[in-house]
Design an enzyme around this catalytic site. Structure first.
Site, PDB file in Angstrom:
ATOM      1  N   ARG A 131      31.488 -22.695  46.370  1.00 54.40           N
ATOM      2  CA  ARG A 131      31.543 -24.155  46.567  1.00 54.40           C
ATOM      3  C   ARG A 131      30.306 -24.648  47.309  1.00 54.40           C
ATOM      4  O   ARG A 131      29.785 -25.720  47.017  1.00 54.40           O
ATOM      5  CB  ARG A 131      32.803 -24.545  47.348  1.00 54.40           C
ATOM      6  CG  ARG A 131      34.065 -24.359  46.539  1.00 54.40           C
ATOM      7  CD  ARG A 131      35.287 -24.758  47.326  1.00 54.40           C
ATOM      8  NE  ARG A 131      35.392 -26.211  47.459  1.00 54.40           N
ATOM      9  CZ  ARG A 131      36.287 -26.819  48.235  1.00 54.40           C
ATOM     10  NH1 ARG A 131      37.115 -26.118  48.960  1.00 54.40           N
ATOM     11  NH2 ARG A 131      36.351 -28.121  48.284  1.00 54.40           N
ATOM     12  N   ARG A 184      30.075 -36.669  43.083  1.00 54.06           N
ATOM     13  CA  ARG A 184      29.614 -35.361  43.542  1.00 54.06           C
ATOM     14  C   ARG A 184      28.409 -34.880  42.751  1.00 54.06           C
ATOM     15  O   ARG A 184      27.901 -33.793  43.008  1.00 54.06           O
ATOM     16  CB  ARG A 184      30.744 -34.348  43.388  1.00 54.06           C
ATOM     17  CG  ARG A 184      31.469 -34.034  44.698  1.00 54.06           C
ATOM     18  CD  ARG A 184      32.639 -33.143  44.343  1.00 54.06           C
ATOM     19  NE  ARG A 184      33.078 -32.293  45.381  1.00 54.06           N
ATOM     20  CZ  ARG A 184      34.247 -32.448  46.000  1.00 54.06           C
ATOM     21  NH1 ARG A 184      35.009 -33.473  45.746  1.00 54.06           N
ATOM     22  NH2 ARG A 184      34.631 -31.571  46.896  1.00 54.06           N
ATOM     23  N   ARG A 239      41.238 -23.713  57.455  1.00 56.14           N
ATOM     24  CA  ARG A 239      41.925 -24.880  56.878  1.00 56.14           C
ATOM     25  C   ARG A 239      43.283 -24.531  56.270  1.00 56.14           C
ATOM     26  O   ARG A 239      43.447 -23.494  55.642  1.00 56.14           O
ATOM     27  CB  ARG A 239      41.061 -25.491  55.775  1.00 56.14           C
ATOM     28  CG  ARG A 239      39.890 -26.196  56.356  1.00 56.14           C
ATOM     29  CD  ARG A 239      39.227 -27.182  55.499  1.00 56.14           C
ATOM     30  NE  ARG A 239      39.455 -27.120  54.078  1.00 56.14           N
ATOM     31  CZ  ARG A 239      39.073 -28.096  53.271  1.00 56.14           C
ATOM     32  NH1 ARG A 239      38.504 -29.163  53.755  1.00 56.14           N
ATOM     33  NH2 ARG A 239      39.249 -27.973  51.978  1.00 56.14           N
ATOM     34  N   LYS A 297      36.740 -34.377  55.471  1.00 55.45           N
ATOM     35  CA  LYS A 297      36.522 -35.715  54.940  1.00 55.45           C
ATOM     36  C   LYS A 297      37.829 -36.453  54.713  1.00 55.45           C
ATOM     37  O   LYS A 297      37.901 -37.660  54.899  1.00 55.45           O
ATOM     38  CB  LYS A 297      35.657 -35.698  53.685  1.00 55.45           C
ATOM     39  CG  LYS A 297      36.230 -34.967  52.503  1.00 55.45           C
ATOM     40  CD  LYS A 297      35.208 -35.028  51.372  1.00 55.45           C
ATOM     41  CE  LYS A 297      35.484 -34.008  50.293  1.00 55.45           C
ATOM     42  NZ  LYS A 297      36.835 -33.973  49.751  1.00 55.45           N
ATOM     43  N   ARG A 354      44.575 -23.293  50.639  1.00 59.95           N
ATOM     44  CA  ARG A 354      44.285 -23.573  49.231  1.00 59.95           C
ATOM     45  C   ARG A 354      43.457 -22.440  48.639  1.00 59.95           C
ATOM     46  O   ARG A 354      42.625 -21.864  49.323  1.00 59.95           O
ATOM     47  CB  ARG A 354      43.489 -24.876  49.127  1.00 59.95           C
ATOM     48  CG  ARG A 354      44.373 -26.082  49.179  1.00 59.95           C
ATOM     49  CD  ARG A 354      43.632 -27.393  49.276  1.00 59.95           C
ATOM     50  NE  ARG A 354      42.238 -27.403  48.881  1.00 59.95           N
ATOM     51  CZ  ARG A 354      41.436 -28.441  49.113  1.00 59.95           C
ATOM     52  NH1 ARG A 354      41.896 -29.508  49.717  1.00 59.95           N
ATOM     53  NH2 ARG A 354      40.187 -28.403  48.733  1.00 59.95           N
TER      54      ARG A 354
END
Ligand code: AMP
Length: 237
Positions: free
Chosen positions: A194, A115, A150, A40, A183
């Site tokens: 998550r 969210r 990522r 995103k 991360r």
């Protein structure tokens, strides 16, 4: 030329010029409603450049607060590390403050906010008018695969992906030569937490905004540029 949104205040217009059309848009306030792991930040950066409006990433703001050792940042750390959401009142406070700044007057892209339903309701109560809510539809298996690849620059925060968006030089940021790291909230055990949080807390926003007629759903594709193109087509820009 296409004119979208009635111009109550022309000074707030945003011009979008492409090869075959000119579009005048007013108050381009966009929400990126995306499952964890979908790029995103990358899509938001393209929209930000396209419309000349700022991206407001609550994730980046929280990480920045953490880096600076602020009280809010330290409070948020344990939630982030466990793949949970930071409490609504904390995030609503930082977004409210950020939206009051001058650079948001012609529009903004909210990346990672709201969210939860209470966050969306808080945005409505602030009187913020949203034009489009971009919903990128992605299967869980793809999210897990994506998140494991990522990386992010530990210096400037620029996002990368080992296979879909690799840096020019392995492990090094193209822009600032910073080191690329994974991360903590992208580690496999946190990813599952998550995803669970996403389905429970964030997914209900899809029908919330669908009812308001603002939802633009785009299928997430491996090719990040193809997804960005589909987003731009979805909002007629
Ligand atoms: P992101 O970079 O957007 O994936 O956000 C990273 C983490 O920051 C999330 O997993 C949450 O812990 C926290 N966070 C970011 N935005 C919000 C939000 N709107 N509400 C609650 N927590 C958030």
């Amino acid at each position: 030329m296409t004119l979208l949104h009635y111009p109550q205040d022309i000074s707030r217009a945003v011009l979008s010029v492409t090869k075959d059309k000119i579009v005048i848009l007013l108050l381009m306030n966009i929400i990126m409603l995306v499952a964890p792991g979908e790029s995103k930040g990358t899509h938001a950066a393209v929209l930000c450049e396209h419309f000349g409006i700022p991206t407001i990433s609550t994730g980046n703001m929280i990480r920045e607060a953490l880096k600076n050792g602020t009280e809010m940042g330290l409070k948020a750390k344990s939630f982030m590390d466990e793949g949970k959401l930071v409490p609504d009142e904390v995030v609503i406070g930082i977004v409210k403050e950020r939206l009051s700044q001058d650079d948001c007057s012609k529009g903004f892209i909210l990346d990672g906010f709201p969210r939860t339903i209470p966050q969306a309701e808080a945005l409505d109560k602030m009187g913020v008018e949203i034009q489009y809510v971009i919903n990128i539809d992605v299967a869980d298996e793809r999210i897990i695969k994506r998140m494991s690849g990522r990386r992010v620059c530990e210096n400037c925060g620029k996002p990368y992906h080992l296979t879909n968006l690799p840096p020019k030089v392995e492990g090094v940021c193209d822009d600032c030569n910073g080191i690329l790291v994974q991360r903590k909230d992208d580690h496999p055990d946190t990813v599952l937490a998550r995803l669970e949080t996403y389905h429970k807390e964030t997914e209900p926003l899809v029908s919330y905004y669908e009812k308001q007629g603002k939802l633009v759903t785009v299928k997430g594709q491996d090719d990040v540029e193809a997804t960005t193109k589909a987003i731009l087509e979805g909002i007629e820009a």
